[in-house]
Design a protein around this motif. Structure first.
Motif, PDB file in Angstrom:
ATOM      1  N   MET A   1       0.898  -1.170  -0.096  1.00 35.62           N
ATOM      2  CA  MET A   1       0.069   0.035  -0.057  1.00 35.62           C
ATOM      3  C   MET A   1       0.736   1.218  -0.039  1.00 35.62           C
ATOM      4  O   MET A   1       1.987   1.318   0.663  1.00 35.62           O
ATOM      5  N   THR A   6      -4.844   6.998  -2.833  1.00 36.08           N
ATOM      6  CA  THR A   6      -4.887   7.193  -4.291  1.00 36.08           C
ATOM      7  C   THR A   6      -6.119   7.689  -4.723  1.00 36.08           C
ATOM      8  O   THR A   6      -6.568   7.855  -5.939  1.00 36.08           O
ATOM      9  N   ARG A 231     -12.239   0.826  -3.832  1.00 34.06           N
ATOM     10  CA  ARG A 231     -11.120   1.808  -3.529  1.00 34.06           C
ATOM     11  C   ARG A 231     -11.418   2.541  -2.164  1.00 34.06           C
ATOM     12  O   ARG A 231     -10.492   3.481  -1.683  1.00 34.06           O
ATOM     13  N   GLU A 234      -8.465   3.063   0.114  1.00 32.81           N
ATOM     14  CA  GLU A 234      -7.554   3.991  -0.587  1.00 32.81           C
ATOM     15  C   GLU A 234      -7.879   5.481  -0.468  1.00 32.81           C
ATOM     16  O   GLU A 234      -7.136   6.295  -0.902  1.00 32.81           O
ATOM     17  N   MET A 409      -7.816   6.517   4.660  1.00 29.99           N
ATOM     18  CA  MET A 409      -6.304   7.024   4.332  1.00 29.99           C
ATOM     19  C   MET A 409      -6.219   8.348   4.893  1.00 29.99           C
ATOM     20  O   MET A 409      -5.477   9.106   4.695  1.00 29.99           O
TER      21      MET A 409
END
Length: 451
Positions: A1, A6, A231, A234, A409
């Motif tokens: 990761m 992202t 996702r 992320e 994140m």
């Protein structure tokens, strides 16, 4: 990761204030955010100036968006919501140089953007600005067909005007879900307008608190879509607000005062009066609690007239404009700032019979000033001519919005208390790890500490 996100989602929940983000009022927002800071908007705290500051990291004196309208000194015309974005490259455009996929929904001046996915209203109208067919400008071109088939036409009459409500925000968030499904951009900015309606109609009271709960329900559905996406782990969610609201009860009419003192000229075609700007000593382009006044060489008389108005807190000349980071060629020769309980209306007439035809119509591009009376139904036309109905306003920059980070994140932040609006763009580039890869310079540091 990776050690950075992202995917960054930015939800611009305009009108959201720090005391709104509570478990009782906004459980979905409190459930995703690690915490909320007050966000200090730039001066003036108006839609386009703040949006451009948030997306470029620059003040209005640097980027030149000093109002939601623009006065052309060569043609002596004021136009609202129509300015070409020219060389004002926002983060969803510049980030693409780093290979970042981007999207932007319903921010101002989106037509022509090269974001990978974009949606903005672009209704088809006749020469008299009558709506012929609802449409949206999108990138890619066929996106609106998909959205219309799934969710119906964008409800333009619920986006602004007497019928404006949460339905437009819900449609926008549905479009954001489609953007996730279709492109899933690394950076997605979404404008959520619902709180603006209650804030302008009623001010920062019980009605606005109720509207927060309504839009929090809508945001919860979109957050569920994010959590179910591949996702999510992320992702950082940014929640930002452009400004908060003052309670107001004092409409101020600078153009009326200029006319009464022989400084503003009008013409009359039998259907109503219009400002004769070339033959006027001064004209005020108003926008909520701020007005840009453009003058000729009789500026001392203009200033005396404006300073005498009840509801005007200060008249900024060039020195005052520089102190507030709004010194730019687009800025008026004078800038009026209203008292906290006051706001500026563009009217230059006393008798409603002298009002131009667009005054009682939904005609945001024709009016040479922002008109919150369009949120109220009228007796002589579609919208009201009674400015005493307006209960809230903004622009002074002393009622703060919010800035919060959340999601898997989301890093710890160095922010303590108040976040400067110029910090939002550099914070997002740090979150994505692209700060050194894009052609942008920032005058304020980010609030994050990415390790």
């Amino acid at each position: 990761m990776t050690d950075h996100a992202t995917r960054v989602i930015v939800l611009d929940v305009v009108g959201l204030q720090p005391d709104h983000v509570t478990e009782a009022t906004a459980p979905n927002l409190t459930g995703v955010l690690e915490g909320v800071n007050a966000l200090k908007p730039p001066f003036p705290a108006l839609t386009v100036p703040v949006q451009t500051t948030l997306t470029t990291g620059q003040s209005p004196g640097e980027h030149g968006d000093v109002s939601s309208g623009e006065y052309d000194r060569e043609t002596d015309e004021a136009a609202f919501w129509e300015r070409d974005r020219a060389d004002r490259h926002r983060l969803w455009e510049t980030a693409r140089t780093a290979g970042t996929t981007t999207g932007a929904l319903f921010f101002q001046h989106l037509i022509g953007t090269d974001a990978d996915i974009a949606v903005t209203p672009s209704p088809i109208e006749d020469e008299d600005n009558n709506l012929l067919e609802m449409d949206c400008w999108t990138n890619p071109d066929d996106l609106y067909e998909t959205l219309r088939a799934e969710y119906g036409h964008f409800p333009l009459h619920r986006y602004w005007g007497p019928a404006a409500d949460e339905h437009s925000s819900r449609w926008i968030l549905d479009a954001a879900s489609e953007a996730i499904d279709r492109v899933d951009p690394d950076l997605l900015w979404v404008y959520v307008p619902h709180l603006d309606y209650a804030g302008l109609r009623h001010g920062p009271g019980e009605e606005l608190q109720a509207a927060v709960s309504t839009i929090d329900d809508c945001l919860g559905e979109f957050l569920d879509v994010l959590r179910a996406s591949k996702r999510w782990n992320e992702t950082v969610v940014n929640v930002v607000s452009e400004y908060g609201f003052h309670d107001v009860d004092t409409p101020v009419f600078p153009n009326r005062a200029l006319r009464e003192n022989g400084l503003l000229a009008v013409t009359d075609d039998g259907k109503g009066t219009a400002v004769d700007v070339p033959n006027s000593a001064a004209f005020a382009m108003v926008d909520h609690q701020v007005a840009h006044v453009y003058v000729d060489d009789r500026s001392p008389a203009v200033r005396r007239t404006l300073e005498s108005l009840d509801g005007v807190e200060t008249v900024l000349g060039k020195v005052g404009q520089a102190e507030r980071n709004i010194d730019h060629p687009n800025t008026g020769d004078f800038v009026l700032v209203a008292e906290p309980d006051a706001w500026f209306q563009y009217y230059w007439w006393d008798d409603p019979e002298d009002a131009p035809p667009y005054a009682t119509d939904m005609d945001i591009h024709a009016k040479p000033g922002f008109d919150p009376c369009e949120l109220f139904g009228g007796t002589e036309g579609l919208v009201s001519l009674d400015p005493t109905k307006v209960g809230g306003s903004h622009g002074r920059s002393d009622v703060y919005g919010v800035y919060g980070l959340g999601g898997p994140m989301a890093p710890e932040t160095s922010a303590d208390g108040v976040v400067d609006a110029r910090a939002v763009a550099p914070t997002i580039t740090e979150l994505l790890g692209i700060t050194d890869s894009i052609p942008m310079s920032f005058s304020h540091p980010p609030v994050t500490e990415c390790e």
